[in-house]
Write a protein that holds these residues in place. Structure first.
Motif, PDB file in Angstrom:
ATOM      1  N   UNK A   1       7.430 -18.834 -12.896  1.00 32.08           N
ATOM      2  CA  UNK A   1       8.078 -19.215 -11.397  1.00 32.08           C
ATOM      3  C   UNK A   1       6.576 -19.401 -10.854  1.00 32.08           C
ATOM      4  N   UNK A   2       6.612 -20.326  -9.890  1.00 30.13           N
ATOM      5  CA  UNK A   2       5.485 -20.496  -8.957  1.00 30.13           C
ATOM      6  C   UNK A   2       5.234 -19.212  -7.985  1.00 30.13           C
ATOM      7  N   UNK A   3       4.305 -19.192  -7.327  1.00 28.90           N
ATOM      8  CA  UNK A   3       3.762 -18.039  -6.500  1.00 28.90           C
ATOM      9  C   UNK A   3       4.752 -17.744  -5.373  1.00 28.90           C
ATOM     10  N   UNK A   4       4.953 -16.462  -5.207  1.00 31.71           N
ATOM     11  CA  UNK A   4       5.995 -15.878  -4.085  1.00 31.71           C
ATOM     12  C   UNK A   4       5.450 -15.289  -2.924  1.00 31.71           C
ATOM     13  N   UNK A   5       6.050 -15.561  -1.841  1.00 29.18           N
ATOM     14  CA  UNK A   5       5.394 -14.930  -0.612  1.00 29.18           C
ATOM     15  C   UNK A   5       5.942 -13.685  -0.456  1.00 29.18           C
ATOM     16  N   UNK A   6       5.185 -12.535  -0.415  1.00 25.82           N
ATOM     17  CA  UNK A   6       5.426 -11.205  -0.506  1.00 25.82           C
ATOM     18  C   UNK A   6       5.071 -10.518   0.769  1.00 25.82           C
ATOM     19  N   UNK A   7       5.785  -9.411   1.067  1.00 29.39           N
ATOM     20  CA  UNK A   7       5.446  -8.476   2.389  1.00 29.39           C
ATOM     21  C   UNK A   7       5.425  -6.976   1.870  1.00 29.39           C
ATOM     22  N   UNK A   8       4.316  -6.515   2.058  1.00 30.96           N
ATOM     23  CA  UNK A   8       4.444  -4.931   1.629  1.00 30.96           C
ATOM     24  C   UNK A   8       4.235  -3.946   2.954  1.00 30.96           C
ATOM     25  N   UNK A   9       5.289  -3.549   3.568  1.00 23.45           N
ATOM     26  CA  UNK A   9       5.363  -2.486   4.484  1.00 23.45           C
ATOM     27  C   UNK A   9       4.550  -1.168   4.173  1.00 23.45           C
ATOM     28  N   UNK A  10       3.873  -0.718   5.060  1.00 27.64           N
ATOM     29  CA  UNK A  10       3.107   0.425   4.749  1.00 27.64           C
ATOM     30  C   UNK A  10       3.084   1.318   6.242  1.00 27.64           C
ATOM     31  N   UNK A  11       2.747   2.546   6.002  1.00 25.85           N
ATOM     32  CA  UNK A  11       2.456   3.402   7.216  1.00 25.85           C
ATOM     33  C   UNK A  11       1.462   2.900   7.991  1.00 25.85           C
ATOM     34  N   UNK A  12       1.825   2.944   9.351  1.00 29.41           N
ATOM     35  CA  UNK A  12       0.698   2.531  10.338  1.00 29.41           C
ATOM     36  C   UNK A  12      -0.590   3.255  10.148  1.00 29.41           C
ATOM     37  N   UNK A  13      -1.624   2.769  10.205  1.00 28.42           N
ATOM     38  CA  UNK A  13      -3.085   3.017   9.948  1.00 28.42           C
ATOM     39  C   UNK A  13      -3.608   2.958   8.480  1.00 28.42           C
ATOM     40  N   UNK A  14      -2.425   2.615   7.525  1.00 29.19           N
ATOM     41  CA  UNK A  14      -2.776   2.565   6.031  1.00 29.19           C
ATOM     42  C   UNK A  14      -3.130   0.771   5.877  1.00 29.19           C
ATOM     43  N   UNK A  15      -2.947  -0.067   6.918  1.00 30.98           N
ATOM     44  CA  UNK A  15      -2.844  -1.461   6.577  1.00 30.98           C
ATOM     45  C   UNK A  15      -4.183  -1.811   5.821  1.00 30.98           C
ATOM     46  N   UNK A  16      -5.262  -1.494   6.317  1.00 21.47           N
ATOM     47  CA  UNK A  16      -6.556  -2.126   5.702  1.00 21.47           C
ATOM     48  C   UNK A  16      -6.840  -1.286   4.492  1.00 21.47           C
ATOM     49  N   UNK A  17      -6.495  -0.177   4.220  1.00 19.78           N
ATOM     50  CA  UNK A  17      -6.618   0.293   2.954  1.00 19.78           C
ATOM     51  C   UNK A  17      -5.599  -0.079   2.045  1.00 19.78           C
ATOM     52  N   UNK A  18      -4.409  -0.726   2.350  1.00 16.85           N
ATOM     53  CA  UNK A  18      -3.594  -1.108   1.388  1.00 16.85           C
ATOM     54  C   UNK A  18      -4.102  -2.754   1.228  1.00 16.85           C
ATOM     55  N   UNK A  19      -4.523  -3.544   2.078  1.00 20.69           N
ATOM     56  CA  UNK A  19      -4.998  -4.809   1.791  1.00 20.69           C
ATOM     57  C   UNK A  19      -6.227  -4.728   0.672  1.00 20.69           C
ATOM     58  N   UNK A  20      -7.079  -3.883   0.816  1.00 20.75           N
ATOM     59  CA  UNK A  20      -8.041  -3.728   0.221  1.00 20.75           C
ATOM     60  C   UNK A  20      -7.695  -3.796  -1.489  1.00 20.75           C
ATOM     61  N   UNK A  21      -6.839  -2.445  -1.413  1.00 23.07           N
ATOM     62  CA  UNK A  21      -5.988  -2.265  -2.791  1.00 23.07           C
ATOM     63  C   UNK A  21      -5.466  -3.600  -3.487  1.00 23.07           C
ATOM     64  N   UNK A  22      -4.786  -4.454  -2.681  1.00 23.95           N
ATOM     65  CA  UNK A  22      -4.094  -5.591  -3.328  1.00 23.95           C
ATOM     66  C   UNK A  22      -5.148  -6.621  -3.616  1.00 23.95           C
ATOM     67  N   UNK A  23      -6.266  -6.664  -2.976  1.00 20.65           N
ATOM     68  CA  UNK A  23      -7.206  -7.754  -3.302  1.00 20.65           C
ATOM     69  C   UNK A  23      -8.080  -7.118  -4.771  1.00 20.65           C
ATOM     70  N   UNK A  24      -8.111  -5.703  -4.859  1.00 20.23           N
ATOM     71  CA  UNK A  24      -8.575  -5.185  -5.960  1.00 20.23           C
ATOM     72  C   UNK A  24      -7.808  -5.648  -7.151  1.00 20.23           C
ATOM     73  N   UNK A  25      -6.391  -5.741  -7.148  1.00 23.67           N
ATOM     74  CA  UNK A  25      -5.466  -5.711  -8.085  1.00 23.67           C
ATOM     75  C   UNK A  25      -5.357  -7.503  -8.733  1.00 23.67           C
ATOM     76  N   UNK A  26      -6.251  -8.188  -7.702  1.00 19.80           N
ATOM     77  CA  UNK A  26      -6.090  -9.549  -8.206  1.00 19.80           C
ATOM     78  C   UNK A  26      -5.417 -10.562  -7.143  1.00 19.80           C
ATOM     79  N   UNK A  27      -4.808 -10.151  -6.015  1.00 22.62           N
ATOM     80  CA  UNK A  27      -4.183 -10.899  -5.263  1.00 22.62           C
ATOM     81  C   UNK A  27      -5.427 -11.852  -4.486  1.00 22.62           C
TER      82      UNK A  27
END
Length: 378
Positions: A1-27
């Motif tokens: 399947x082609x790429x999928x648009x995803x949304x990852x809800x997170x606690x307020x204040x954690x958005x930047x930490x979560x985004x960095x984690x997803x980049x390290x995963x390969x997104x």
């Protein structure tokens, strides 16, 4: 399947930490917004995000977004979305969601309209008039904020903070995703000596151990998307194998906790065993008033009682004062304390070197960080 648009809800204040984690995963396509992170990835990355994310609350497929102020607009826009790409003829597709500051404020009515629109779309695409919904569940979630509608499919099932190791907890447990964010801010390494003198059910001890050993938090649990008809089992198998290969074994890490409640200590040790990190976690009965500064470098992260639920505010302030007296500054000593109290630093006895705004559920808190040596100024 082609790429999928995803949304990852997170606690307020954690958005930047979560985004960095997803980049390290390969997104490669990652953008942080208030309370969520937007991602684009294939099947493997979708599985990886569920298995490996420490900070996201769940992983959702973003089916579409649009403006709607009437039920007709809601119905027409939902019907236009390609539901047949994800929902099979026999799949179940319950609808849940929320609405805030919008003309469409009735949740039950919105649920009904969205359900009807999806059914009408699938009727047309599959050429059938009845959906038995006996197959895998594809839960549809909607969010309406100021008349902006986002419609999604949940791939996680239970929230990602439910790692699988904490079946029971004490009276005021710290959410695992928040505990992980606190540990990430404190910078946990494989040789960190970690302490929590008010450990409760052990969340911070366990999350720090998972982080030190690079153990994916979702390795022990299942996810809704594992049963989706369009998603291959191979992707899940590959990502679980990848996660297991990345685990660090035999690290020189130790997480030590105390709590005045013997039942909490027993619970901590049981939860650590379920999480697979028992060899790295120690806990015993003890009072923070008896805490003595260990030798060498260490990191202390803790979640003291707030006063809102467990103790009155004055009792909480007394604990803050005690911590300030016991948590002596010095080279290599780092303290990270979360509290909603506006005058925490006053009661602790010294200003924090740095603060970070975080939310514990709906409670706005600050993570107070003490890591500088007053003598050296660093």
């Amino acid at each position: 399947m082609k790429n999928i648009n995803l949304i990852a809800p997170c606690l307020f204040g954690v958005e930047g930490i979560a985004a960095d984690e997803f980049r390290r995963m390969g997104f490669e396509s990652v953008s942080a917004e208030d309370g969520r992170v937007r991602l684009v990835g294939d099947e493997n990355l979708l599985a990886r995000a569920n298995i490996c994310s420490r900070f996201a609350e769940r992983i959702l497929i973003n089916m579409g977004e649009f403006h709607a102020e009437t039920f007709t607009e809601l119905f027409d826009n939902v019907r236009r979305l390609p539901w047949e790409d994800f929902i099979a003829k026999t799949d179940a597709f319950p609808v849940t969601g929320s609405s805030l500051s919008s003309a469409l404020h009735s949740i039950p009515d919105c649920q009904s309209i969205i359900k009807k629109a999806v059914v009408e779309r699938l009727k047309e695409k599959y050429g059938i008039s009845w959906f038995e919904e006996t197959g895998p569940e594809n839960r549809i979630r909607f969010s309406i904020r100021k008349d902006h509608v986002t419609v999604m499919i949940d791939t996680s099932g239970e929230g990602l903070h439910k790692r699988g190791y904490r079946r029971h907890s004490n009276d005021a447990p710290l959410k695992e995703t928040l505990g992980a964010a606190m540990c990430d801010t404190a910078r946990i390494f494989p040789d960190t000596q970690f302490f929590d003198p008010m450990c409760g059910s052990g969340t911070l001890l366990i999350e720090s151990a998972l982080m030190a050993t690079n153990t994916a938090p979702g390795l022990q649990r299942a996810f809704s998307a594992e049963r989706f008809s369009w998603m291959s089992r191979k992707a899940w198998q590959e990502e679980r194998t990848r996660a297991m290969d990345l685990v660090r074994h035999g690290v020189d890490f130790c997480a030590t906790g105390w709590d005045i409640d013997p039942a909490a200590v027993e619970l901590t040790l049981a939860n650590a065993k379920k999480a697979g990190v028992a060899k790295y976690v120690r806990a015993s009965v003890g009072d923070v008033a008896d805490f003595s500064v260990p030798e060498g470098r260490f990191t202390l992260v803790t979640n003291p009682p707030y006063g809102e639920r467990l103790l009155d505010i004055r009792a909480a302030e007394k604990i803050y004062q005690t911590m300030g007296e016991r948590f002596e500054s010095g080279s290599g000593r780092k303290y990270f304390i979360i509290s909603p109290h506006d005058e925490f630093e006053k009661h602790f006895g010294r200003p924090a070197d740095k603060r970070r705004k975080l939310y514990n559920g709906m409670i706005k808190c600050q993570l107070f960080m003490y890591f500088k040596n007053p003598i050296e100024g660093k």
